[in-house]
Design an enzyme around this catalytic site. Structure first.
Site, PDB file in Angstrom:
ATOM      1  N   ARG A  11      11.941  -6.269   4.946  1.00  9.62           N
ATOM      2  CA  ARG A  11      11.859  -4.858   5.320  1.00  9.62           C
ATOM      3  C   ARG A  11      12.413  -4.622   6.717  1.00  9.62           C
ATOM      4  O   ARG A  11      13.069  -3.609   6.981  1.00  9.62           O
ATOM      5  CB  ARG A  11      10.408  -4.375   5.241  1.00  9.62           C
ATOM      6  N   ARG A  40      12.480  -1.793  11.643  1.00  8.02           N
ATOM      7  CA  ARG A  40      11.218  -1.358  12.228  1.00  8.02           C
ATOM      8  C   ARG A  40      10.728  -2.376  13.244  1.00  8.02           C
ATOM      9  O   ARG A  40      10.662  -3.569  12.974  1.00  8.02           O
ATOM     10  CB  ARG A  40      10.160  -1.159  11.131  1.00  8.02           C
ATOM     11  N   ARG A  94      -9.934   1.055   8.909  1.00  5.33           N
ATOM     12  CA  ARG A  94      -9.643  -0.353   9.166  1.00  5.33           C
ATOM     13  C   ARG A  94     -10.759  -1.037   9.950  1.00  5.33           C
ATOM     14  O   ARG A  94     -10.673  -2.240  10.196  1.00  5.33           O
ATOM     15  CB  ARG A  94      -8.320  -0.497   9.922  1.00  5.33           C
ATOM     16  N   ARG A 123      -0.350  -8.761  13.472  1.00  2.24           N
ATOM     17  CA  ARG A 123      -0.963  -7.733  12.633  1.00  2.24           C
ATOM     18  C   ARG A 123      -1.769  -8.360  11.492  1.00  2.24           C
ATOM     19  O   ARG A 123      -2.852  -7.867  11.155  1.00  2.24           O
ATOM     20  CB  ARG A 123       0.112  -6.800  12.068  1.00  2.24           C
ATOM     21  N   LYS A 163       0.817  -1.208   0.000  1.00  2.00           N
ATOM     22  CA  LYS A 163       0.000   0.000   0.000  1.00  2.00           C
ATOM     23  C   LYS A 163       0.855   1.265   0.000  1.00  2.00           C
ATOM     24  O   LYS A 163       0.547   2.225  -0.707  1.00  2.00           O
ATOM     25  CB  LYS A 163      -0.933   0.008   1.215  1.00  2.00           C
TER      26      LYS A 163
END
Length: 207
Positions: free
Chosen positions: A145, A151, A106, A162, A31
């Site tokens: 990532r 992160r 969401r 998640r 996204k």
């Protein structure tokens, strides 16, 4: 509402105005990348709740302190915080002629909150763009990532949490939106630049 034929050609030149889009898809579905590419193609801002949260975290603002625990644990930030942030952002001058929302709404409550904002502005969504990517592909993307960006929300256990939350709470919104607006379902595993061209072509082909 008609079904849109798949289009793969290059988009026409020029800047489009008036597109109000929601990007939907699992964490790691692309996204953010599509938001940035479509922002350049369509001349409207990409508004990512994730990026906004991380910016506040880096600057240690009051909002950043409030959301830190939610993000680090993989939980979603409460609606009231997110709704207020998005409402303020959509009131900015650069969003008057259109926007691309990434990561919002969401929940059904957030769908209603967004609808109230748009109704107050006298506008409506142009389309929902739903990116479909296999769960295994998403997990691998986020593992990569995490190694590059370090992160905390890309920790393997957090990623699984998640994804579970997304599948339970957010994925059903795609079906809900079918009765409200145009939904473009796209294969999120396609090479990003090509996928962006496909999306913009389908948007420009609207009736």
């Amino acid at each position: 509402m008609r079904s849109d034929a798949e289009a793969t050609g290059s988009p026409s030149s020029g800047v489009d105005r008036g597109f109000r889009l929601v990007l939907m898809g699992a964490p790691g579905s692309g996204k953010g990348t599509q938001g940035r590419l479509l922002s350049r193609k369509l001349g409207i801002p990409a508004i990512s709740t994730g990026d906004l949260f991380r910016d506040h975290l880096r600057r240690r603002t009051e909002l950043g302190v409030a959301v830190a625990g939610y993000i680090d644990s993989g939980a979603f930030v409460p609606d009231e915080i997110t709704d207020a942030m998005v409402r303020e952002r959509l009131g900015s001058a650069d969003a008057e002629q259109g926007f691309i929302l990434d990561g919002y709404p969401r929940t059904l409550a957030q769908v209603d909150a967004l609808d109230r904002v748009l109704t107050a502005q006298g506008t409506a969504l142009t389309a929902v763009v739903a990116l479909d990517v296999e769960r295994s592909t998403v997990i691998e993307r986020m593992r990569t990532r995490a190694g590059v960006e370090a992160r905390t929300d890309d920790d393997p256990e957090v990623v699984i949490r998640r994804l579970d939350i997304y599948e339970a709470e957010t994925a059903p919104l795609i079906e809900h939106y079918r009765s409200l607006t145009r939904v473009l379902e796209m294969d999120g595993s396609i090479e990003p630049a090509r996928l962006s061209a496909m999306i913009s072509t389908r948007l420009r082909a609207r009736d």
